[in-house]
Design a protein around this motif. Sequence first.
Motif, PDB file in Angstrom:
ATOM      1  N   PRO A   1       0.903  -1.338  -0.215  1.00  0.00           N
ATOM      2  CA  PRO A   1       0.137   0.009  -0.016  1.00  0.00           C
ATOM      3  C   PRO A   1       0.701   1.363  -0.136  1.00  0.00           C
ATOM      4  O   PRO A   1       1.943   1.189   0.825  1.00  0.00           O
ATOM      5  N   VAL A   2       0.439   2.299  -0.806  1.00  0.00           N
ATOM      6  CA  VAL A   2       1.192   3.397  -0.898  1.00  0.00           C
ATOM      7  C   VAL A   2       1.056   4.128   0.639  1.00  0.00           C
ATOM      8  O   VAL A   2       0.099   4.300   1.202  1.00  0.00           O
ATOM      9  N   GLU A   3       2.244   4.950   0.816  1.00  0.00           N
ATOM     10  CA  GLU A   3       1.928   5.818   2.341  1.00  0.00           C
ATOM     11  C   GLU A   3       2.263   7.176   1.987  1.00  0.00           C
ATOM     12  O   GLU A   3       1.898   8.072   2.856  1.00  0.00           O
ATOM     13  N   ARG A   4       2.496   7.485   0.993  1.00  0.00           N
ATOM     14  CA  ARG A   4       2.830   9.077   0.495  1.00  0.00           C
ATOM     15  C   ARG A   4       2.234   9.355  -0.862  1.00  0.00           C
ATOM     16  O   ARG A   4       2.523   8.679  -1.753  1.00  0.00           O
ATOM     17  N   VAL A   5       1.218   9.993  -0.581  1.00  0.00           N
ATOM     18  CA  VAL A   5       0.504  10.406  -2.006  1.00  0.00           C
ATOM     19  C   VAL A   5       0.097  11.821  -2.245  1.00  0.00           C
ATOM     20  O   VAL A   5       0.033  12.724  -1.219  1.00  0.00           O
ATOM     21  N   ILE A   6       0.304  12.023  -3.336  1.00  0.00           N
ATOM     22  CA  ILE A   6      -0.147  13.545  -3.954  1.00  0.00           C
ATOM     23  C   ILE A   6      -1.246  13.355  -4.759  1.00  0.00           C
ATOM     24  O   ILE A   6      -1.443  12.541  -5.468  1.00  0.00           O
ATOM     25  N   LEU A   7      -2.281  14.211  -4.249  1.00  0.00           N
ATOM     26  CA  LEU A   7      -3.520  14.415  -4.735  1.00  0.00           C
ATOM     27  C   LEU A   7      -3.681  15.249  -5.951  1.00  0.00           C
ATOM     28  O   LEU A   7      -3.516  16.605  -5.932  1.00  0.00           O
ATOM     29  N   GLY A   8      -3.803  15.005  -7.187  1.00  0.00           N
ATOM     30  CA  GLY A   8      -3.720  16.009  -8.249  1.00  0.00           C
ATOM     31  C   GLY A   8      -4.908  16.898  -8.220  1.00  0.00           C
ATOM     32  O   GLY A   8      -4.815  18.133  -8.903  1.00  0.00           O
ATOM     33  N   GLU A   9      -5.790  16.796  -7.410  1.00  0.00           N
ATOM     34  CA  GLU A   9      -6.939  17.616  -7.152  1.00  0.00           C
ATOM     35  C   GLU A   9      -7.283  17.850  -5.383  1.00  0.00           C
ATOM     36  O   GLU A   9      -7.365  16.662  -4.878  1.00  0.00           O
ATOM     37  N   GLY A  10      -7.356  18.690  -4.861  1.00  0.00           N
ATOM     38  CA  GLY A  10      -7.675  18.871  -3.474  1.00  0.00           C
ATOM     39  C   GLY A  10      -8.947  18.170  -3.095  1.00  0.00           C
ATOM     40  O   GLY A  10      -9.295  17.639  -2.033  1.00  0.00           O
ATOM     41  N   ARG A  11     -10.060  18.383  -4.178  1.00  0.00           N
ATOM     42  CA  ARG A  11     -11.327  17.774  -3.690  1.00  0.00           C
ATOM     43  C   ARG A  11     -11.439  16.120  -3.902  1.00  0.00           C
ATOM     44  O   ARG A  11     -12.367  15.435  -3.622  1.00  0.00           O
ATOM     45  N   GLN A  12     -10.208  15.601  -4.220  1.00  0.00           N
ATOM     46  CA  GLN A  12      -9.920  14.128  -4.204  1.00  0.00           C
ATOM     47  C   GLN A  12      -9.877  13.760  -2.520  1.00  0.00           C
ATOM     48  O   GLN A  12      -9.975  12.534  -2.498  1.00  0.00           O
ATOM     49  N   ILE A  13     -10.076  14.614  -1.879  1.00  0.00           N
ATOM     50  CA  ILE A  13     -10.017  14.137  -0.315  1.00  0.00           C
ATOM     51  C   ILE A  13     -11.497  13.537  -0.078  1.00  0.00           C
ATOM     52  O   ILE A  13     -11.881  12.808   0.655  1.00  0.00           O
ATOM     53  N   TYR A  14     -12.311  13.878  -1.233  1.00  0.00           N
ATOM     54  CA  TYR A  14     -13.710  13.438  -0.923  1.00  0.00           C
ATOM     55  C   TYR A  14     -13.580  11.639  -0.840  1.00  0.00           C
ATOM     56  O   TYR A  14     -14.411  11.041  -0.328  1.00  0.00           O
ATOM     57  N   PHE A  15     -12.796  10.980  -1.851  1.00  0.00           N
ATOM     58  CA  PHE A  15     -12.788   9.598  -1.755  1.00  0.00           C
ATOM     59  C   PHE A  15     -11.718   9.244  -0.692  1.00  0.00           C
ATOM     60  O   PHE A  15     -11.726   8.112  -0.155  1.00  0.00           O
TER      61      PHE A  15
END
Length: 378
Positions: free
Chosen positions: A42-56
């Motif tokens: 499992p990944v432990e360090r993630v960059i979200l290409g959009e802040g609203r990806q916090i929804y998932f």
Amino acid sequence: MFGFKRVASVAAFSLVLFSGLAFGETVTVRDITGREVQVNVPVERVILGEGRQIYFTAALDTDAPFRRVVGWRDDFKKADLDGYNIYLEKFPEMAKIPAFGGMKDGTFDIEQAVALKPDVIIMNTEAKSATEESDYIEKLAKVGIPLVYIDFREKPIQNTDESMRIIGKLFGKEARAEEFVTFHDEQLARVTDVLAKAGEVDKPVVFMERAGGYSDDCCMSFGDENFGKMVELAGGVNMAKDIIPGTFGTVNPEQIIASNPDQVIVTGSNWELYVPGGKWVGVGPGADSKVAIQKLAALMQRPAFTGIKAVEEGNVHAIWHQFYNSPYQFVAVQQIAKWLHPELFEDLDPDATFKELHDRFLPVAYHSGYFASLKAGL
């Protein structure tokens, strides 16, 4: 060039989305565009290409939704200020997450991203052309950083379940993702099954206005995808389906007047940071319904809407814009169905559905305010 080298993960093998895999293994993930990407999960360090990806992210890492997030695009606060503040109150550490611009608008800082040492970067499919034109994928691959595409915007009804499963695999949360997918599909079926059982029903013509009041232009809408597809699933006819060839586009005022839609639904959110004091309808978590209704009524004074059937009969509504870019769109389908077919869906309560989603999957409490209507009693 980037000042950082990342040790490549060990040998890859093909991914079966629901196979049991030990922690730390490298797998081949097939993203939503069909690309095969090697990722150590499992990944432990993630960059979200959009802040609203916090929804998932919040639906999977419910107890600590920001624990993997080492960087994200700067849009959550701007696009959903009310939602941002609700999360900020409970998770003040999120304010310290490094933010950057978007790939699509050319403000993504690849050197900053590399310095954050992510295990994966998660991007929306809408950024695909920009990433390819700038060779971002190749540049990131040279330092061992994979990029995975998901989609909750271009074809959300088609791609939400698979996108959630992909993220579940990346996070090592397959079971949690499947639980969400099951809930998502069950709640959609509460609309589609009822309509199928009802047989032939009158389907009102609906004009979906995207971000009404955000600018003085009229009028952005949806083709046969996103909110346009949600209207069709809810038992309506999307007025712009045959006018807009893609997912998003514009309809001129004369077309609205000529089509004389039975219903108008305007998407809105708190965009005070984008357009201070704008005419947009600020529906969303904790929104003031009286203010939303006032602003919605004011938008119907524009030439494109005066005298049309929907306005004359009060069938004018506002709905939270962010349903268009989140795995929560089944709530929107329920609400649209209730507006279009109130007799068929008299017992359906979209607010209760969204509250249950919050109670089961999200780390913040539910706040009503996602819908508004000029129709008496709604």
